[in-house]
Design a protein around this motif. Structure first.
Motif, PDB file in Angstrom:
ATOM      1  N   ASP A 217       0.915  -1.254  -0.107  1.00 31.91           N
ATOM      2  CA  ASP A 217       0.044  -0.043  -0.019  1.00 31.91           C
ATOM      3  C   ASP A 217       1.045   1.238  -0.050  1.00 31.91           C
ATOM      4  O   ASP A 217       1.789   1.129   0.729  1.00 31.91           O
ATOM      5  N   GLY A 218       0.734   1.964  -0.786  1.00 32.03           N
ATOM      6  CA  GLY A 218       1.087   3.351  -0.810  1.00 32.03           C
ATOM      7  C   GLY A 218       2.090   3.440  -2.109  1.00 32.03           C
ATOM      8  O   GLY A 218       2.524   4.788  -2.369  1.00 32.03           O
ATOM      9  N   PHE A 219       2.384   2.408  -2.643  1.00 35.93           N
ATOM     10  CA  PHE A 219       3.574   2.360  -3.854  1.00 35.93           C
ATOM     11  C   PHE A 219       2.770   1.989  -5.005  1.00 35.93           C
ATOM     12  O   PHE A 219       2.365   1.018  -5.178  1.00 35.93           O
ATOM     13  N   ASP A 220       2.789   3.050  -6.009  1.00 34.15           N
ATOM     14  CA  ASP A 220       1.865   2.956  -7.247  1.00 34.15           C
ATOM     15  C   ASP A 220       2.963   2.712  -8.206  1.00 34.15           C
ATOM     16  O   ASP A 220       3.720   3.600  -8.821  1.00 34.15           O
ATOM     17  N   LEU A 221       3.159   1.598  -8.951  1.00 35.08           N
ATOM     18  CA  LEU A 221       4.029   1.266  -9.911  1.00 35.08           C
ATOM     19  C   LEU A 221       3.797   1.978 -11.217  1.00 35.08           C
ATOM     20  O   LEU A 221       2.540   1.597 -11.889  1.00 35.08           O
ATOM     21  N   LYS A 222       4.666   2.624 -11.816  1.00 39.52           N
ATOM     22  CA  LYS A 222       4.753   3.189 -13.286  1.00 39.52           C
ATOM     23  C   LYS A 222       5.898   2.553 -14.243  1.00 39.52           C
ATOM     24  O   LYS A 222       6.822   1.881 -13.353  1.00 39.52           O
ATOM     25  N   ALA A 223       5.778   3.067 -15.301  1.00 43.33           N
ATOM     26  CA  ALA A 223       6.880   2.427 -16.136  1.00 43.33           C
ATOM     27  C   ALA A 223       7.160   3.299 -17.499  1.00 43.33           C
ATOM     28  O   ALA A 223       6.889   3.005 -18.711  1.00 43.33           O
TER      29      ALA A 223
END
Length: 452
Positions: free
Chosen positions: A378-384
């Motif tokens: 929770d709290g870490f939104d994964l981008k790329a």
């Protein structure tokens, strides 16, 4: 009971499904004063928290919910998928969904289906009663399955989606007003077609909650500036659900479900930037401004697509693969170990768990399946993103992120049991069971939740 139902004797089993994209079960459970209608539905029938899929991204979730099958069969893994044998990518549309939708199964069984605003359904189908395709549809005219539907949408000021760009403003007032306007247009069109009373399956999705959650969930979680506005939007959504429920007769079951949950976002995590920093990803020397997979170098060993999908740059699968097939397992285990050591600025592990492709996906369309999927803490939104102009950890206008484990399911059907192991794949076979459609149960990754 509507006129049409009276004429046909009122004996047919019918179902209304209302999707509430991204609404977490805990939000509803914690606020009975806001969600009076959903709590009443739970008391009449059943409710509970359900699991989403990996990855819990709407473009992958809705094909799975509407087919009862995992992305290995639907062929849709996220908002952006890669071409087979290529570094080219594309945005999946309805035509990319390989598995059979539940409304097509109902139609094949002689039933009528009205389908409105379901993500990943463009272009609209001409095989069912009527349809309005969901987000990413280019226009109202092209989203509507026929002219009568188009005229109805225009009459009620229907919008395909809320304007998420407004959520990027520091002042969220215009965004909140737009979210309410979008919800109102959706409610009016849904009520119009529910009142038509000529369907056996009504399947409509409210997607605006997902947009509201992305930009206001952090305010709700921290009692911030827009916490009251957040709950007021949900009070209006619950009222819309209640208004539709009040229109239904005793032979019609109501099912309400979300495709994934939500939680507070604290950091955006650029996985490709991290892969580059750790020596897994590099770009071609002539790529001055890398902006996609086509720019990765021959010696790159891994890359990522959102959300949290990681691929080895495998020989024989990727055009410029650098990882030998004989080394696949060892290299993947090395990548897993590195991911498990990834910590955020606050010292917490970024990865809650890491799932291998073969554990998450099975079926006839696994050629583009990722080798690993990270379910973040929770709290870490994964981008790329691609390129080196961003930090691994950053913050942006969004303060809410998708979550795997706290999606919602509510139904007026007292024969349904929502137990501990329910997930998204169980929704389609349950609805087909409620409709008394004789479908091949072996085709589903889930099972009906109704008592035999």
């Amino acid at each position: 009971m509507g006129l049409f139902d009276k004429l046909r004797g009122g004996s047919d089993d019918r179902v209304v499904f209302l999707g509430i994209d991204g609404v977490p079960y805990e939000l509803i459970d914690d606020h009975p004063d806001v969600f009076e209608n959903l709590h009443a539905i739970a008391e009449e029938g059943a409710s509970g928290q359900i699991e989403s899929i990996v990855p819990p991204e709407s473009s992958a979730c809705w094909p799975s919910l509407t087919t009862g099958q995992n992305p290995g069969n639907t062929g849709v893994y996220g908002f952006q998928d890669r071409e087979r044998g290529s570094y080219d990518t594309y945005v999946p549309m309805g035509s990319h969904v390989e598995a059979t939708r539940l409304w097509d199964l109902a139609t094949e069984d002689g039933l009528d289906a009205t389908v409105l605003n379901v993500p990943v359904t463009f272009p609209p189908s001409s095989r069912i009663q009527r349809q309005v395709s969901g987000f990413l549809s280019p226009s109202i005219e092209k989203a509507a399955s026929d002219d009568e539907v188009r005229r109805t949408l225009e009459r009620y000021d229907y919008a395909i989606d809320a304007d998420a760009k407004l959520g990027h403003d520091d002042d969220k007032t215009a965004f909140i007003e737009n979210a309410h306007d979008t919800l109102e247009g959706r409610r009016r069109v849904f009520e119009h077609y529910v009142d038509e009373d000529d369907w056996d399956l009504f399947f409509g999705v409210f997607m605006t909650p997902d947009r509201v959650n992305h930009f206001l969930f952090g305010d709700y979680a921290t009692d911030g500036e827009y916490a009251a506005a957040f709950l007021e939007f949900y009070r209006e959504l619950d009222a819309a659900i209640g208004a539709i429920r009040d229109r239904l007769d005793d032979d019609t079951e109501l099912v309400v479900a979300s495709d994934h949950g939500f939680t507070r976002e604290e950091y955006e995590v650029d996985i490709n930037r991290w892969l580059e920093a750790e020596g897994w990803l590099s770009y071609a020397a002539d790529a001055d401004d890398p902006d996609g997979l086509a720019d990765i170098a021959d010696d790159a060993r891994a890359y990522s697509l959102i959300p949290g999908r990681l691929f080895l740059n495998l020989e024989g699968r990727e055009p410029r693969g650098s990882v030998a097939e004989a080394d696949y397992e060892d290299v993947r285990e090395e990548l897993i170990a590195d991911l498990e050591s990834l910590e955020g600025p606050d010292g917490r592990p970024v990865c809650d768990r890491i799932v291998t492709g073969e554990d998450a996906f099975s079926g006839d369309h696994t050629e583009i399946a990722p080798d690993l999927v990270v379910v973040p803490a929770d709290g870490f939104d994964l981008k790329a993103g691609f390129g080196s102009d961003t930090d691994v950890f950053s913050t942006g206008p969004r303060n809410g992120m998708h979550k795997f484990g706290n999606a919602s399911l509510f139904t007026t059907d007292a024969d349904v049991t929502v137990g501990d192991d329910v997930n998204l794949f169980d929704v389609a076979p349950t609805i087909l069971d409620q409709l008394d459609v004789d479908a091949d149960r072996s085709a589903f990754d889930g099972e009906s939740l109704r008592a035999d």
